[in-house]
Write an enzyme that holds these catalytic residues in place. Structure first.
Site, PDB file in Angstrom:
ATOM      1  N   GLU A  51       0.905  -1.150   0.000  1.00 46.42           N
ATOM      2  CA  GLU A  51       0.000   0.000   0.000  1.00 46.42           C
ATOM      3  C   GLU A  51       0.939   1.193   0.000  1.00 46.42           C
ATOM      4  O   GLU A  51       1.833   1.285   0.843  1.00 46.42           O
ATOM      5  CB  GLU A  51      -0.881  -0.010   1.250  1.00 46.42           C
ATOM      6  CG  GLU A  51      -1.956  -1.080   1.235  1.00 46.42           C
ATOM      7  CD  GLU A  51      -2.992  -0.857   0.132  1.00 46.42           C
ATOM      8  OE1 GLU A  51      -3.210   0.305  -0.269  1.00 46.42           O
ATOM      9  OE2 GLU A  51      -3.580  -1.847  -0.343  1.00 46.42           O
TER      10      GLU A  51
ATOM     11  N   THR B 206      11.681   3.155   0.566  1.00 45.11           N
ATOM     12  CA  THR B 206      11.470   4.564   0.243  1.00 45.11           C
ATOM     13  C   THR B 206      12.313   5.480   1.136  1.00 45.11           C
ATOM     14  O   THR B 206      12.617   5.111   2.281  1.00 45.11           O
ATOM     15  CB  THR B 206       9.971   4.904   0.431  1.00 45.11           C
ATOM     16  OG1 THR B 206       9.801   6.309   0.535  1.00 45.11           O
ATOM     17  CG2 THR B 206       9.404   4.296   1.713  1.00 45.11           C
ATOM     18  N   ASP B 207      12.621   6.661   0.638  1.00 45.57           N
ATOM     19  CA  ASP B 207      13.344   7.640   1.469  1.00 45.57           C
ATOM     20  C   ASP B 207      12.486   8.131   2.627  1.00 45.57           C
ATOM     21  O   ASP B 207      12.993   8.736   3.572  1.00 45.57           O
ATOM     22  CB  ASP B 207      13.835   8.821   0.618  1.00 45.57           C
ATOM     23  CG  ASP B 207      12.724   9.601  -0.077  1.00 45.57           C
ATOM     24  OD1 ASP B 207      11.545   9.195   0.017  1.00 45.57           O
ATOM     25  OD2 ASP B 207      13.038  10.633  -0.718  1.00 45.57           O
ATOM     26  N   GLU B 208      11.162   7.868   2.555  1.00 39.79           N
ATOM     27  CA  GLU B 208      10.277   8.402   3.594  1.00 39.79           C
ATOM     28  C   GLU B 208      10.535   7.764   4.955  1.00 39.79           C
ATOM     29  O   GLU B 208      10.107   8.289   5.977  1.00 39.79           O
ATOM     30  CB  GLU B 208       8.807   8.247   3.184  1.00 39.79           C
ATOM     31  CG  GLU B 208       8.564   8.918   1.841  1.00 39.79           C
ATOM     32  CD  GLU B 208       7.111   9.137   1.452  1.00 39.79           C
ATOM     33  OE1 GLU B 208       6.243   9.154   2.332  1.00 39.79           O
ATOM     34  OE2 GLU B 208       6.868   9.295   0.246  1.00 39.79           O
TER      35      GLU B 208
ATOM     36  N   TYR C   9       2.221   5.137   6.552  1.00 40.57           N
ATOM     37  CA  TYR C   9       2.853   4.488   5.394  1.00 40.57           C
ATOM     38  C   TYR C   9       4.353   4.311   5.644  1.00 40.57           C
ATOM     39  O   TYR C   9       4.910   3.213   5.527  1.00 40.57           O
ATOM     40  CB  TYR C   9       2.619   5.323   4.118  1.00 40.57           C
ATOM     41  CG  TYR C   9       3.571   4.989   2.989  1.00 40.57           C
ATOM     42  CD1 TYR C   9       3.528   3.755   2.353  1.00 40.57           C
ATOM     43  CD2 TYR C   9       4.529   5.920   2.566  1.00 40.57           C
ATOM     44  CE1 TYR C   9       4.419   3.443   1.314  1.00 40.57           C
ATOM     45  CE2 TYR C   9       5.413   5.620   1.531  1.00 40.57           C
ATOM     46  CZ  TYR C   9       5.357   4.373   0.917  1.00 40.57           C
ATOM     47  OH  TYR C   9       6.239   4.076  -0.089  1.00 40.57           O
TER      48      TYR C   9
ATOM     49  N   SER D  61       5.221   1.767   8.262  1.00 41.55           N
ATOM     50  CA  SER D  61       5.082   0.367   7.830  1.00 41.55           C
ATOM     51  C   SER D  61       6.266  -0.026   6.939  1.00 41.55           C
ATOM     52  O   SER D  61       6.768  -1.154   7.018  1.00 41.55           O
ATOM     53  CB  SER D  61       3.743   0.141   7.120  1.00 41.55           C
ATOM     54  OG  SER D  61       3.699   0.825   5.882  1.00 41.55           O
ATOM     55  N   LYS D  62       6.729   0.888   6.101  1.00 43.69           N
ATOM     56  CA  LYS D  62       7.875   0.567   5.230  1.00 43.69           C
ATOM     57  C   LYS D  62       9.158   0.421   6.066  1.00 43.69           C
ATOM     58  O   LYS D  62       9.976  -0.462   5.820  1.00 43.69           O
ATOM     59  CB  LYS D  62       8.063   1.659   4.163  1.00 43.69           C
ATOM     60  CG  LYS D  62       6.960   1.741   3.125  1.00 43.69           C
ATOM     61  CD  LYS D  62       6.829   0.508   2.251  1.00 43.69           C
ATOM     62  CE  LYS D  62       7.963   0.319   1.280  1.00 43.69           C
ATOM     63  NZ  LYS D  62       7.687  -0.823   0.351  1.00 43.69           N
TER      64      LYS D  62
ATOM     65  N   VAL E  68      -3.192  22.161  -3.981  1.00 43.46           N
ATOM     66  CA  VAL E  68      -1.829  22.147  -3.423  1.00 43.46           C
ATOM     67  C   VAL E  68      -1.947  22.215  -1.902  1.00 43.46           C
ATOM     68  O   VAL E  68      -2.572  23.134  -1.361  1.00 43.46           O
ATOM     69  CB  VAL E  68      -1.023  23.352  -3.967  1.00 43.46           C
ATOM     70  CG1 VAL E  68       0.331  23.444  -3.278  1.00 43.46           C
ATOM     71  CG2 VAL E  68      -0.856  23.225  -5.481  1.00 43.46           C
TER      72      VAL E  68
ATOM     73  N   ASP F 258      -3.635  21.509   4.723  1.00 42.29           N
ATOM     74  CA  ASP F 258      -2.420  20.684   4.653  1.00 42.29           C
ATOM     75  C   ASP F 258      -2.695  19.236   5.071  1.00 42.29           C
ATOM     76  O   ASP F 258      -3.656  18.966   5.795  1.00 42.29           O
ATOM     77  CB  ASP F 258      -1.344  21.295   5.566  1.00 42.29           C
ATOM     78  CG  ASP F 258       0.058  20.997   5.066  1.00 42.29           C
ATOM     79  OD1 ASP F 258       0.196  20.213   4.103  1.00 42.29           O
ATOM     80  OD2 ASP F 258       1.017  21.551   5.637  1.00 42.29           O
TER      81      ASP F 258
END
Ligand code: NAD
Ligand code: TYD
Length: 336
Positions: A84, A125-127, A150, A153-154, A206, A272
């Site tokens: 996901e 991921t870099d996240e 997210y 979890s990664k 945005v 945001d």
């Protein structure tokens, strides 16, 4: 070599399937995908005619089914793209993220261990590193500080995969890439969302002040980096992947408007994202130096190619826009 690739009907996975079949025509590629909202077999039209390619419809969390695939194909390598992947959806609900991204990875690791696999690539991921201030970039030794469900979890899956290397000697490699863009990206993500909204003269939502920074990489450059890691990476290592293409969101949106000849009045600054990471930037010095990898796409040219791709593939995105995506879009943006 036989490769069991998961999530190959998604954005990056489908690009990678095509990349593998083009660059390594002797490889056998098995694509295991659950076909969630983000999985789409139309991404794989050309692969489906290739006898080296097989599709298996299933869930990486389904221990028995994954085991049957290991027995059927005896893969030498697993490349785990299945996930996901959308931060905003993980804010609405994190359970599927925990299930697929963590439990699913564990199922793959367990079978890989049993079958004495030669390579296990965890596509990350870099996240996982969290958010940066105005300066600096993430290196492989930056502390993990995931901020969204997210990213958390990664990060968990990365740590689990690396623990299987440390404890069981499983040949695990972890790649951590920055934000991707290019053909076949599901329109919930910034770049295709803004391209399709601009093409349809809809407002461009945005988040916040538009000053958040992402470091963009063309999906084909991500594919060539994973290819380099698959063939030449060192087991147990983490490789950051990025192309030094930091952009503020507002500048990306203006670039898309400019190339599509539409007015900036389409832009609307909206509420945001909760916990919105301010800035990502990747130091890809290690993979550049050790594996002689380099990106080939310049950002603005890549954006122009990508928007042409969306212009030329209307039936592909119309199918998505007419489906479940409508409900998601309304829920996410109507009251924003
Ligand atoms: P995506 O959402 O487009 O595709 C995910 C794919 O995984 C879909 O085909 C989906 O059907 C499949 N899937 C989901 N749950 C599954 C399950 N339980 N079993 C089997 N298949 C399942 O994602 P993407 O953008 O292509 O990302 C691919 C991978 O790359 C992810 O692991 C993501 O974390 C990572 N990544 C993405 C980016 C990016 O910018 N998109 C950047 C760095 C890393
Ligand atoms: P996204 O494509 O969701 O990737 P990620 O959150 O994984 O980096 O978003 C990229 C950036 O664009 C992020 O800063 C959030 C922002 N964004 C918007 O401003 N508006 C939108 O409608 C979306 C989807 C994202």
């Amino acid at each position: 070599m036989t490769i069991l690739l998961t999530g190959g009907a998604g954005f990056i996975g489908s690009n990678f399937v095509q990349y593998l079949l083009r660059h390594h025509p002797s490889y056998r590629v098995v694509n295991l995908d659950k076909l969630t909202y983000a999985g789409n077999l139309e991404n794989l039209d050309s692969a489906e005619r290739n006898p080296q390619y097989s599709f298996e419809h299933g869930d990486i969390c389904d221990r028995e089914f994954v085991g049957s695939l290991f027995r059927k194909y005896t893969p030498e390598a697993v490349i785990n793209f299945a996930a996901e992947s959308h931060v905003d959806r993980s804010i609405i609900g994190a359970s599927e993220f925990v299930r697929t991204n963590i439990v699913g990875t564990n199922v793959l690791l367990e079978w890989s261990r049993e079958f004495a696999l030669k390579r296990f690539i965890q596509v990350s991921t870099d996240e996982v590193y969290g958010s940066l201030g105005p300066d600096g970039a993430f290196t492989e030794t930056s502390p993990l500080h995931p901020n969204s469900p997210y990213a958390a979890s990664k990060a968990s899956a990365d740590m689990l995969a690396l623990a299987y290397h440390h404890t069981h000697g499983l040949p695990v490699l972890v790649t951590r890439c920055s934000n991707n863009y290019g053909p076949y990206q599901f329109p919930e993500k910034l770049i295709p969302l803004m391209i399709l909204n601009t093409m349809g003269d809809r407002t461009l939502p945005v988040y916040g002040d538009g000053g958040n920074v992402r470091d963009w990489l063309h999906v084909e450059d991500h594919c060539s980096a994973i290819d380099a890691v698959l063939h030449n990476g060192k087991n147990g290592e983490v490789y950051n992947i990025g192309g030094n293409a930091e952009q503020r969101n507002i500048d990306v949106v203006k670039m898309i408007l400019h190339h599509l000849g539409k007015p900036e009045s389409l832009i609307s600054f909206v509420k945001d994202r909760p916990g919105h990471d301010r800035r990502y930037a990747i130091d890809a010095g290690k993979i550049r130096k050790e594996l002689a990898w380099a990106p080939r796409h310049d950002f603005e040219t890549g954006i122009v190619e990508t928007l042409r791709w969306y212009q030329e593939h209307e039936p592909w995105w119309r199918n998505i826009l007419n489906g479940e995506y409508q409900h998601y879009y309304r829920k996410m943006y109507e009251e924003r």
